[in-house]
Design a protein around this motif. Sequence first.
Motif, PDB file in Angstrom:
ATOM      1  N   VAL A 112      39.489  18.170  39.931  1.00 43.95           N
ATOM      2  CA  VAL A 112      40.118  18.644  41.165  1.00 43.95           C
ATOM      3  C   VAL A 112      39.862  20.142  41.299  1.00 43.95           C
ATOM      4  N   ALA A 113      39.953  20.856  40.156  1.00 39.65           N
ATOM      5  CA  ALA A 113      39.720  22.298  40.186  1.00 39.65           C
ATOM      6  C   ALA A 113      38.300  22.613  40.652  1.00 39.65           C
ATOM      7  N   MET A 114      37.336  21.840  40.150  1.00 39.50           N
ATOM      8  CA  MET A 114      35.944  22.079  40.555  1.00 39.50           C
ATOM      9  C   MET A 114      35.752  21.801  42.041  1.00 39.50           C
ATOM     10  N   THR A 115      36.392  20.719  42.484  1.00 39.21           N
ATOM     11  CA  THR A 115      36.287  20.381  43.900  1.00 39.21           C
ATOM     12  C   THR A 115      36.859  21.494  44.773  1.00 39.21           C
ATOM     13  N   ALA A 151      36.068  33.557  56.901  1.00 41.34           N
ATOM     14  CA  ALA A 151      37.285  34.146  56.376  1.00 41.34           C
ATOM     15  C   ALA A 151      36.964  35.480  55.705  1.00 41.34           C
ATOM     16  N   LYS A 152      37.942  36.424  55.868  1.00 44.00           N
ATOM     17  CA  LYS A 152      37.766  37.733  55.243  1.00 44.00           C
ATOM     18  C   LYS A 152      38.554  37.829  53.960  1.00 44.00           C
ATOM     19  N   GLY A 153      39.526  36.929  53.788  1.00 45.86           N
ATOM     20  CA  GLY A 153      40.331  36.996  52.569  1.00 45.86           C
ATOM     21  C   GLY A 153      40.838  35.635  52.170  1.00 45.86           C
ATOM     22  N   VAL A 154      41.139  35.482  50.853  1.00 51.98           N
ATOM     23  CA  VAL A 154      41.666  34.216  50.357  1.00 51.98           C
ATOM     24  C   VAL A 154      42.896  34.506  49.498  1.00 51.98           C
ATOM     25  N   LEU A 155      43.983  33.765  49.809  1.00 54.87           N
ATOM     26  CA  LEU A 155      45.202  33.887  49.009  1.00 54.87           C
ATOM     27  C   LEU A 155      45.348  32.596  48.236  1.00 54.87           C
ATOM     28  N   ILE A 156      45.443  32.721  46.869  1.00 54.08           N
ATOM     29  CA  ILE A 156      45.639  31.510  46.091  1.00 54.08           C
ATOM     30  C   ILE A 156      47.024  31.590  45.452  1.00 54.08           C
ATOM     31  N   ASP A 157      47.875  30.681  45.899  1.00 53.62           N
ATOM     32  CA  ASP A 157      49.257  30.707  45.412  1.00 53.62           C
ATOM     33  C   ASP A 157      49.375  29.728  44.249  1.00 53.62           C
ATOM     34  N   MET A 180      38.211  29.326  36.269  1.00 53.38           N
ATOM     35  CA  MET A 180      37.947  28.865  37.624  1.00 53.38           C
ATOM     36  C   MET A 180      38.438  29.898  38.645  1.00 53.38           C
ATOM     37  N   LEU A 181      39.625  30.457  38.394  1.00 54.39           N
ATOM     38  CA  LEU A 181      40.154  31.467  39.312  1.00 54.39           C
ATOM     39  C   LEU A 181      39.251  32.694  39.333  1.00 54.39           C
ATOM     40  N   GLY A 182      38.794  33.073  38.155  1.00 52.87           N
ATOM     41  CA  GLY A 182      37.908  34.235  38.053  1.00 52.87           C
ATOM     42  C   GLY A 182      36.610  33.991  38.802  1.00 52.87           C
ATOM     43  N   ASP A 183      36.053  32.782  38.598  1.00 52.92           N
ATOM     44  CA  ASP A 183      34.800  32.443  39.285  1.00 52.92           C
ATOM     45  C   ASP A 183      34.996  32.468  40.797  1.00 52.92           C
ATOM     46  N   LEU A 184      36.160  31.903  41.224  1.00 53.06           N
ATOM     47  CA  LEU A 184      36.428  31.854  42.663  1.00 53.06           C
ATOM     48  C   LEU A 184      36.428  33.252  43.264  1.00 53.06           C
ATOM     49  N   ALA A 185      37.098  34.163  42.549  1.00 52.20           N
ATOM     50  CA  ALA A 185      37.173  35.537  43.044  1.00 52.20           C
ATOM     51  C   ALA A 185      35.772  36.133  43.167  1.00 52.20           C
ATOM     52  N   VAL A 187      43.019  37.114  46.376  1.00 54.55           N
ATOM     53  CA  VAL A 187      44.220  37.574  45.685  1.00 54.55           C
ATOM     54  C   VAL A 187      44.952  36.344  45.174  1.00 54.55           C
ATOM     55  N   VAL A 188      45.269  36.351  43.864  1.00 56.84           N
ATOM     56  CA  VAL A 188      46.038  35.256  43.283  1.00 56.84           C
ATOM     57  C   VAL A 188      47.487  35.704  43.229  1.00 56.84           C
ATOM     58  N   VAL A 189      48.351  34.899  43.836  1.00 52.97           N
ATOM     59  CA  VAL A 189      49.751  35.319  43.889  1.00 52.97           C
ATOM     60  C   VAL A 189      50.652  34.317  43.187  1.00 52.97           C
TER      61      VAL A 189
END
Lengths: 128, 707
Positions: free
Chosen positions: A25-28, A42-48, A62-67, A78-80
């Motif tokens: 699911v994370a890879m998807t 999109a200019k920005g992504v918020l991951i809650d 995965m979060l690091g790669d996404l960023a 931004v991971v919140v």
Amino acid sequence: MERIPILKMGEYLLVTIQVDMHDRVAMTLQDDLTARIVSAHAKGVLIDISALEIVDSFIGRMLGDLAAMSRVLAAETVVVGMRPAVAITLVELGLSLTGVRTALNVERGMELLRRRIAEQGRDGAGSD
Amino acid sequence: MSTGPASLLTLVIRHDQDVVTARQRAGTIADLLGFDSGEQTRIATAVSEIVRNAFRYAGAGQVEFLVDRGAQPQTLIIRVVDRGKGIPQLERVLNGSYKSSTGMGLGITGARRLMDEFQIESTPARGTRIVMRKVLPPRAPVLTEARVVTILRTIRSHQPAGMAEEFQRQNQELLRALDELQTRQEELVRLNRELEDTNRGVVALYAELDEKADHLRRADELKSRFLSNMTHEFRTPVNSIIGLCNLIVEDRQRDGHEVEQEVVYIRKAAEQLGELVNDLLDLAKVEAGKTPVRPAPVDVSKLFGALRGMLRPLLLNQAVALAFDAADDLPALITDEAKVSQILRNLISNALKFTERGEVRVGAALATNGKHIAFTVSDTGIGIAPEDQQRIFEEFTQIEHRLQRGVRGTGLGLPLSKRLAELLGGTISVSSEAGIGSTFSVTLPVRHSAAEEPALEFDWRAEPGKRPVLVVDDAADEHLIYEKLLKGTAFQIYPATTIEQAEHALGVIHPALVLLDIRLRGAESWDLLLRLRRDPATDQIPVIVVSALDERERALALGAQAYFSKPVPRRALLDTMDALTTSSSGSMRVLLVEDEEISRYLIAQALDGAYQLTACADAEAGLREARAHAADVILLDLMLPGITGWEMLDALREDASTRDVPVIIVSGSALDHAGRAHLLRHARDVISKADLTRERLLGAIAAAVGR
């Protein structure tokens, strides 16, 4: 197939991870999000991730790669909402989320995004 | 108290989701054992790392959670076992110098850091076994046996996924909603596209309507032009007639003036008018699709002869010759002669119009397939440019040319010819070269398709001054022989090849005589003779029987007036026919009921000397006269003021004194076959005012009074 929804809010994308994702699911999510950044301009992504009780090395990476990918696609990430215990564990694991910006909650994250994008706009204008 | 660790839970790891379940259970167990939230996260994270390794590198594995109550302090033991290939560079992984190609490699060292104790055994091809321990916090409740049982029960009943499942469900719903939105958006796009298509269709439709309107406007314009043209065509002969008549009326005061030439001119103008009216009627009929085809045997050489005679007056230019040549091997055509004649007349008169010198040649030849005949009309005239060659067959088209301006036309000749040719199952085409000449070809089937069955009705027109003779003979070529035989006499044949046709004919015409050929249908022919004699409507008609066998006695016995055996001697036949149809009429009384003064005058002139004529201007006077003085025949116009001709007919039939007087209807309107047949049920004969000649009138009266 299980998926994490991605919501568009103005020029930002909001991803709220509410379930303990297994790896696929994370890879998807990674694939979906990059595609969506492009299609929505999109200019920005918020991951809650406030709902996540653990972030192990895989999800952390995965979060690091996404960023990193978002940056390549000209979007700030931004991971919140990371829980303190999660943050501590991440550090103890030896995982430094390099390049991942974090904020306490969605509100702050949004503010951070706005500021970053404004700065970029100024810098871009200056360097042109 | 037992020593040794107690197993709390064993999970088999086979799927992605099992990794998630394992770490969640790890968290739950840690919580139940009294670890604080930080430790819970550490334990869950370590389990997640190790279990993932087992799943990812060995494909499957097993995790067991145990608690060692006997140990001091009490300890949580987590055992993860797999049967994979083992870890090849364990030493390097453990001392942190190993860099995984997958970018991983943090799992083992990370987990080791998170736990209190970490043992790993990895045997190549036997698998890996990891045992991790975490000492329970000092404040945690002591694990009594009862406590362990409670924990076990809680673990089993616990649904760690409850919350997650709810979220999952909501996620799915959200995803579905998003999908739906997407679908709706696509639907909107599709709808929009459809609307655009429809719009394009509407625009195209408008364009088409515009085009149609334009076409109609053009047609209207053409019709107006045509009408003004026609009006002029009408006015010219009418003006001539009025002018000539004025001349005659004024000149009558002067004696000895020669009026004959002026009258000839008047007749010519009137004939011109009549032709125009006929053309218009033809066009209207063809346009309405009401033109019936009446196939009959046609002799091409005879047709050409008639055309030559008809078109001679058009040959005003000495420099142009008109030649006819028909191939010798032509079979007898079965088609509508009047229509073929009309087509050829149009083509020839066109050719004559547009040829200044040279010749106009009319030909006929059988097509190679033997089923079609091709008529050609070639001229050495001005020719037609290729771009105009199709246009000339369209209504109201006239090509601009010096010669065209000189000759006035209606622009209807060629379109009408084309329609007529198509009506006959044929085609018309043109090949031409400007300045050299044109050739029009009309290809027609030798046998019109409707001719397979002998038609009951065909286009038969009473020739002015001739008396109809019904010829009953089952061979069509025999009719041609009779036709030749009676050429130049006062008789006109009405051919019938079957008994049905003959009986039908008796309803349409009132023949002066019946020529009955007894051939193969012997019995039927004798029956017809008997019927003719028994029917009071026909018992007065003389019958001549012709036969190849000697059947004189039989014929005369059955009521025939004369008999001839074949070959029929022409002279003797004509004499007999004359004798049978001539009457001595001087003392006979004819009553004329007619409101039109000119018609009364014309009829009186026609009957002058032959009959005693009494003329009445309306039906009332006519009835009075008919009852007062018995007439031998009544001539009746149907269109009368007050009492109509129809009412008068009824009145005559009701009165015993007038019931048997034969009535001849003089009709002002042109009649078709149906109309004529209808009238013949009420009257002995019907004469159209258009063919009101002395001969026709006398013939009809003679036939009506029974010679």
